[in-house]
Each structure stands twice: as C-alpha cells, then as structure tokens.
Design an enzyme around this catalytic site. Structure first.
Site, PDB file in Angstrom:
ATOM      1  CE1 TYR A   1     -31.737-110.188  17.494  1.00  0.00           C
ATOM      2  CE2 TYR A   1     -30.072-109.846  19.173  1.00  0.00           C
ATOM      3  CZ  TYR A   1     -30.673-109.468  17.988  1.00  0.00           C
ATOM      4  OH  TYR A   1     -30.204-108.372  17.305  1.00  0.00           O
TER       5      TYR A   1
HETATM    6  N1  LIG Z   1     -30.711-103.930  15.401  1.00  0.00           N
HETATM    7  C1  LIG Z   1     -30.666-104.862  14.511  1.00  0.00           C
HETATM    8  O1  LIG Z   1     -31.561-104.987  13.655  1.00  0.00           O
HETATM    9  C2  LIG Z   1     -29.496-105.800  14.507  1.00  0.00           C
HETATM   10  C3  LIG Z   1     -29.233-106.579  13.378  1.00  0.00           C
HETATM   11  C4  LIG Z   1     -28.109-107.414  13.396  1.00  0.00           C
HETATM   12  C5  LIG Z   1     -27.291-107.460  14.518  1.00  0.00           C
HETATM   13  N2  LIG Z   1     -27.593-106.707  15.612  1.00  0.00           N
HETATM   14  C6  LIG Z   1     -26.752-106.769  16.839  1.00  0.00           C
HETATM   15  O2  LIG Z   1     -25.391-106.595  16.504  1.00  0.00           O
HETATM   16  C7  LIG Z   1     -24.626-107.691  17.008  1.00  0.00           C
HETATM   17  C8  LIG Z   1     -23.406-107.930  16.152  1.00  0.00           C
HETATM   18  O3  LIG Z   1     -23.734-108.156  14.803  1.00  0.00           O
HETATM   19  P1  LIG Z   1     -23.725-109.594  14.139  1.00  0.00           P
HETATM   20  O4  LIG Z   1     -23.625-110.629  15.190  1.00  0.00           O
HETATM   21  O5  LIG Z   1     -24.864-109.592  13.199  1.00  0.00           O
HETATM   22  O6  LIG Z   1     -22.431-109.590  13.199  1.00  0.00           O
HETATM   23  P2  LIG Z   1     -20.892-109.261  13.415  1.00  0.00           P
HETATM   24  O7  LIG Z   1     -20.646-108.737  14.744  1.00  0.00           O
HETATM   25  O8  LIG Z   1     -20.490-108.469  12.248  1.00  0.00           O
HETATM   26  O9  LIG Z   1     -20.264-110.721  13.241  1.00  0.00           O
HETATM   27  C9  LIG Z   1     -20.319-111.623  14.306  1.00  0.00           C
HETATM   28  C10 LIG Z   1     -19.852-113.005  13.878  1.00  0.00           C
HETATM   29  O10 LIG Z   1     -18.553-112.966  13.306  1.00  0.00           O
HETATM   30  C11 LIG Z   1     -17.768-114.067  13.773  1.00  0.00           C
HETATM   31  N3  LIG Z   1     -16.688-113.486  14.603  1.00  0.00           N
HETATM   32  C12 LIG Z   1     -16.817-112.551  15.589  1.00  0.00           C
HETATM   33  N4  LIG Z   1     -15.622-112.175  16.069  1.00  0.00           N
HETATM   34  C13 LIG Z   1     -14.707-112.875  15.371  1.00  0.00           C
HETATM   35  C14 LIG Z   1     -13.287-112.922  15.391  1.00  0.00           C
HETATM   36  N5  LIG Z   1     -12.595-112.143  16.201  1.00  0.00           N
HETATM   37  N6  LIG Z   1     -12.658-113.764  14.543  1.00  0.00           N
HETATM   38  C15 LIG Z   1     -13.342-114.549  13.698  1.00  0.00           C
HETATM   39  N7  LIG Z   1     -14.703-114.550  13.620  1.00  0.00           N
HETATM   40  C16 LIG Z   1     -15.374-113.723  14.449  1.00  0.00           C
HETATM   41  C17 LIG Z   1     -18.729-114.960  14.563  1.00  0.00           C
HETATM   42  O11 LIG Z   1     -19.449-115.836  13.700  1.00  0.00           O
HETATM   43  P3  LIG Z   1     -18.819-117.141  12.981  1.00  0.00           P
HETATM   44  O12 LIG Z   1     -17.794-117.712  13.898  1.00  0.00           O
HETATM   45  O13 LIG Z   1     -19.995-118.023  12.745  1.00  0.00           O
HETATM   46  O14 LIG Z   1     -18.247-116.612  11.697  1.00  0.00           O
HETATM   47  C18 LIG Z   1     -19.715-113.935  15.082  1.00  0.00           C
HETATM   48  O15 LIG Z   1     -20.940-114.484  15.463  1.00  0.00           O
HETATM   49  C19 LIG Z   1     -25.639-108.840  17.041  1.00  0.00           C
HETATM   50  O16 LIG Z   1     -25.203-109.903  17.851  1.00  0.00           O
HETATM   51  C20 LIG Z   1     -26.851-108.122  17.546  1.00  0.00           C
HETATM   52  O17 LIG Z   1     -26.761-107.927  18.944  1.00  0.00           O
HETATM   53  C21 LIG Z   1     -28.658-105.859  15.607  1.00  0.00           C
END
Ligand SMILES: NC(=O)c1ccc[n+]([C@@H]2O[C@H](COP(=O)([O-])OP(=O)(O)OC[C@H]3O[C@@H](n4cnc5c(N)ncnc54)[C@H](OP(=O)(O)O)[C@@H]3O)[C@@H](O)[C@H]2O)c1
Length: 331
Positions: free
Chosen positions: A61
C-alpha cells in the site's frame, strides 16, 4: 507438541467493524497527498474511540516511493494514540506474493520490514493473495514463512486474503499440521460482490473452520454510498471508468439502499455496512476523511431486520452488473 502451543500468543480481539487503509498513501487510485495526514490521524483516533480497532494495511500500500506509507502512518498514529480501547488495537498487514518472494525467509524479512515501518510487531499478518491461479509452486514456501512468523512469536495471528473455499481448506490442513490457527480470511464482499459467499460458500466454510470472514471493499469502492453518478459525479482515473460502466446496471440496488436508508434514517453507506455485519462478516470500509469515518461508525449499534435483508439480497442477486472480482481470488 507444536511450537505454536508452547508460545504464549496474545489473543486478537476482532471488533464488529474495522477500517481499511489502502487509500492512505495511494495517489493513483485514491488521490492521496500528504496534506491528508492530519485528518487521517483524526480518522484513526475516532475509529479507535468508537471500538473500530482493526486496521487493515498491506506492504504494497502506497504508490511509487510511497510504498509502505499506509503502514508508516498507522504506526505513527498508534504511537500517538492514548485513550479508550488502546489495548484492543489490532494492526493487520498483508504481505504481497511478489514474484521475487520465493522463500520462507522472504516472508519473514517482509514482515520484519512491515514491523519496522509500524514501529511495533505486526498483530495480524495476512497472505495478500494466493499464487495458486498462476504459479502454484511458489505458494508453499510463502505459506511456510507465514507459519514461521507465528511460531517464532513475531506476530499474534495469521490470516489469508483472496482465497476461495477449496484452496482455503487445503491451506487450513497445512497450517493445522503445524498447529497454527488461521484467524481470518478477507475477500471482496458487499452488496455488489456477493460471489465469495453465494458462489464460493465461504461463510459456511469459515464458520466450520472457526475463521473470521472480513469483508473488504464493503462500500463497492465508494459506489454504495450513493454519491457517484455517471452523468455529473465520477471520481478521477480508473475508478471513474469502472463506475461509468457499472452505474447504469446497479440503479435498482442504489434505489433499494436509498429507500431502506430513508426509512431507517440512516445513510446508504451505513445500510451497506450494516448488511455486511448482519451477514456475519467484519466490514473494513476505507475512510479518507473524518466525515466518512463518522458516517461509517453509524453502521454500528443497530441491525437491519430480516425483511430488509431479504429485499436487499433479492435486488443484489438480480443486478445487470456486479463489481469485478479480484484477479487473484481463487476457488
Ligand atoms: N485483500 C485485498 O486484496 C484487498 C483489496 C481491496 C481492499 N482491501 C482492504 O479493504 C479496505 C476497504 O476497501 P476499499 O478501500 O477498497 O473500498 P471501500 O471500503 O468499499 O470504499 C472506500 C472508499 O469509499 C469512500 N467512502 C468511504 N466511506 C464513505 C462515506 N461514509 N461516504 C462517502 N464516501 C465514503 C472513500 O473514497 P472516495 O471519497 O474517494 O470516494 C473511501 O476511500 C481497503 O482500504 C483495504 O484495507 C483489501
């Protein structure tokens, strides 16, 4: 008696919800810049104070020179935090199965590098993905190294990521032979990505094996918050391209989420996260601002009822478009 049984491993406390930190250092996909750091620290503090004590990071990351930035920030925020729930904080990281990581020692060295960035031992070390789909010969040594980290007491627990049921059961056996518990598995799980549970049956398998199922990208990369639309509000870069393609086919789900949210006086993000919790998973939404973190924390302390869950399930199952699956996800 295996070494694991002779080690005095401290237990990990898993909360109902965690916080993802992929965006904390990632310029390309998430538009990170260092001016965000102060706010990210406030996000960390707010989460911990509200019982959101699991933070998910990865040694990959951070983009370019910022690789490892998420771990560095987490370590700094952890050191500075003093207050309620301090002793329950779990800093989890994922070690990438890079093609040049070929030996057990390479995983041990990788975890030590993560620990150096965190300024403390890693609590939960996870294999970021399986190489089973493209280089099956590589994986055994890497899993061996993951197990060594536990047996040497360098981590509190071991987890996996992007494994399907079949591969999970095989790896479970390898670890059981060494008396090493697998504490968690994280997969992409949300109303836009039900595949790991509905198609792969991972919830049943995890329950049977005593493994916590962690839901990553539970907000569909932000789509399920309802703030994006293909005509006038798209994020920059790759997410924008993906969202433009997905949005016309997911309209019924967004409408259903909005209706439930209005009825409940909650936000769409809170409903989407509460749905994950009701399905027995631990969502780890990413949050870039204090407002987002505050909103996500509002997913705790209440539950959708059976009727609402059924309706969301039904609409999600009949969508024209779904989130693309991670290419590393195994069966
Ligand atoms: N194991 C793996 O391969 C893998 C893959 C992906 C993710 N992950 C982990 O899972 C975590 C979460 O997934 P993700 O970050 O991919 O996606 P997510 O949690 O589905 O979406 C996060 C994004 O949505 C927006 N957001 C979050 N809360 C919000 C709210 N209350 N209101 C409005 N917008 C909001 C923000 O981006 P914006 O403001 O830019 O829209 C935020 O960065 C990651 O940080 C990582 O630690 C793991």
């Amino acid at each position: 008696m295996g070494l694991a049984q002779t080690q005095n491993h401290q237990p990990i406390t898993f909360p109902l919800m965690g916080c993802g930190t992929w965006a904390w250092g990632n310029r390309l996909l998430w538009g990170y810049d260092q001016s965000m750091d102060r706010q990210l620290q406030e996000v960390f503090n707010l989460c911990v104070a509200n019982g959101v004590t699991l933070f998910d990071s990865g040694d990959s990351y951070g983009t370019g020179k910022l690789q490892g930035r998420s771990e560095t920030l987490l370590g700094q925020f952890y050191r500075d935090y003093q207050g309620i729930n301090q002793n329950n904080i779990c800093l989890a990281t994922k070690l990438a199965a890079y093609p040049w990581r070929l030996t057990r020692q390479s995983m041990i060295s990788a975890c030590q590098a993560s620990a150096k960035r965190l300024g403390k031992k890693v609590d939960l070390v996870q294999m970021h993905w399986s190489t089973a789909n493209y280089a099956p010969w590589q994986e055994r040594a890497l899993l061996g190294g993951l197990g060594d980290l536990y047996q040497q007491g360098q981590v509190k627990g071991v987890g996996l990521s992007n494994y399907g049921s079949k591969r999970l059961k095989q790896v479970y056996q390898i670890f059981s032979d060494r008396h090493i518990p697998i504490l968690s598995l994280q997969v992409q799980y949300s109303l836009l990505s039900t595949y790991p549970v509905t198609e792969l049956g991972l919830k049943e398998v995890c329950d049977e094996l005593g493994i916590k199922l962690i839901a990553y990208s539970p907000l569909g990369l932000g789509l399920l918050t309802g703030k994006y639309d293909e005509k006038n509000a798209l994020p920059k870069g790759v997410r924008g391209i993906l969202f433009k393609r997905l949005l016309p086919g997911i309209r019924p789900l967004l409408q259903c989420l909005e209706a439930v949210a209005q009825h409940r006086e909650k936000t769409m993000a809170q409903v989407a996260l509460n749905w994950c919790i009701c399905k027995g998973t631990i969502p780890i939404p990413g949050a870039k601002t204090l407002v987002q973190a505050q909103d996500n924390i509002g997913a705790l302390g209440w539950r959708l009822d059976e009727g609402e869950i059924e309706e969301l399930d039904r609409v999600a199952a009949n969508l024209e478009r779904k989130m693309v699956q991670n290419i590393f996800q195994t069966r």
